[in-house]
Design a protein around this motif. Sequence first.
Motif, PDB file in Angstrom:
ATOM      1  N   GLN A 174      -6.803  -3.239  -7.866  1.00 13.94           N
ATOM      2  CA  GLN A 174      -7.993  -2.330  -8.737  1.00 13.94           C
ATOM      3  C   GLN A 174      -8.102  -1.005  -7.979  1.00 13.94           C
ATOM      4  N   SER A 175      -7.306  -0.572  -6.830  1.00 13.81           N
ATOM      5  CA  SER A 175      -7.781   0.677  -6.325  1.00 13.81           C
ATOM      6  C   SER A 175      -7.539   1.850  -7.023  1.00 13.81           C
ATOM      7  N   GLU A 233      -7.717  -6.269  -4.461  1.00 15.22           N
ATOM      8  CA  GLU A 233      -8.435  -5.085  -3.876  1.00 15.22           C
ATOM      9  C   GLU A 233      -7.505  -3.713  -4.244  1.00 15.22           C
ATOM     10  N   LYS A 290     -11.955   2.293   1.526  1.00 13.56           N
ATOM     11  CA  LYS A 290     -11.597   3.095   0.106  1.00 13.56           C
ATOM     12  C   LYS A 290     -10.810   4.090   0.105  1.00 13.56           C
ATOM     13  N   GLU A 300       0.824  -1.274  -0.082  1.00 13.86           N
ATOM     14  CA  GLU A 300       0.059   0.089  -0.047  1.00 13.86           C
ATOM     15  C   GLU A 300       0.847   1.304  -0.002  1.00 13.86           C
TER      16      GLU A 300
END
Length: 545
Positions: free
Chosen positions: A450-451, A447, A409, A391
């Motif tokens: 695709q963020s 996830e 999100k 991340e």
Amino acid sequence: MVQLSRRQLLVAAGAAAVSLAGCGDGGESTQNQDLSGNREGAMTQYGVGDQFKATAPISFSLLYNNHPNYQLKEDWLFWTELAKRTGVTLEKVAVPLSDYEQKRSVLVGAGDAPFIMPKTYHPQEDAFVSSGAILPVSDYLDLMPNFKDKITKWNLKPEIDTLRQEDGKFYLLPGIHEKPWHDYSLAVRTDILEQLNIPVPATWDEVYTMLKAMKTAYPDSYPFSDRFSKPTPGGNLLNILAKSYGTMGGWDYQHTTWDAGASKFVYTGAMSQYRDMLQYLNKLVTEGLMDPESFTQTDDSARQKLAGGKSFVISSNAQTLVNDYRKDLAATLPNARMTKIVLPIGPAGAINPTSRLENGVMLSKKARESKNFVAMMQFVDWLWYSDAGMEFAKWGIEGTTFTKDASGKRTLASDIDVIGLNPAGTKHLQKDFGFYNGVFAYGGPLELVQSFFSPEEMEFQKVLNARPPIPVAPPHPFSDEEREQVSLWETPLKDYVTQMSLKFILGQRSLGEWDAYVNELKSKNMDSYLNLVNKAHERYQKANG
């Protein structure tokens, strides 16, 4: 008594290692290795989900692939925050993207390679195995809990096994995906489709029908003028089209393709599926539906033709659609609309053609002797394979470059843009901060991957994710002698396949001469190459029961 040579002992040991590895998560244990002199700076307790932080400030050398779209800056927030979180400073050996592979080979060959060498695409590491210059990373996976956890959790062992050498070890830490992620397809002028009352094509046959209709309406055009052909002619187009035909080409060309029905490898450039793919492209060129310059022109030339209304179809990914084509057309044809269509279906059926492995990291054998070796392995594991590290590499710092709501999100800070998410942003996540950098940010949980996707791209991915992935070919690791032999055959074979493919596509050679072409490949040792591949595969299978 029969005495075994050193070579035979190594092979026997490798077979045993492969068998042992087949029972676990893809890694061998470090318990029999003395690492007592290599733990300086390492954490005593480091496990899945832990933040790595060196016990004292340390530095590691890193070969840095300097991308022209976001040139290296020493004052990037990425570097300072990385040092703050991990205690690690990276000593960068920066090399332009265009020279990266050659410079890496020179440095490794001279014994001057940095400890950490990212952006290595399998099987590029094969060339460095026999010299002992790179580390058998599979021997040290006990030091990498996040990597091991994801291999197990995502059932990646079949893919990991394709990286193994004859000694049962692998020498590349690959980027890994939870799910296959396919990005490239064709972008099409949808306003032209509406004008001609043509549906968005779902198959390659329908692509042909669409191009025919465009040619009829615009007889002075080449409806399809492509890009991504330098340095590999037809790099993207042959890649996606070949997969649709059940073979390989372009960027992803490999000499051999696994034939599951025959339980053996066949030579890719001689497959009937490869011939059928070339015949399809030849039809497009012969009928004036595709610009013959598509396989040699620069990206800028292809973009100019599209922006000038001289073509309507071009290869694309999500970023080029937003950053190139839509911006180009907005300046020249403001009423034009462009969409990346879902990958068309071909004879191989509806497939997701992408592997779950990405380019990865090689480590210099010299790193093993470093007093900070264990800390380095923990650092690599955190940055490239932990959820927090992935991340960080992609999004940056929560509260600074992005925010996260209660559902998890993420949203970019309002003044920061990347891939057109905040067009009014005055700062760029890659260029100004160093995040979302291809040296560090690739792969990961679905996830996270695709963020950054727009709703439009999410719809594209939704369709692709519903398609079954192509099967993973079984391993066929070469011995040192075999690798040395095939290295003499591979370049002449690949160059000839590339050369003749273009001639067949452009009509400079008739596809009626296909059998003669296959015989020419045989004269360049195609059959001998295949024999070695299948022999290596059978040996691997036997070692694994």
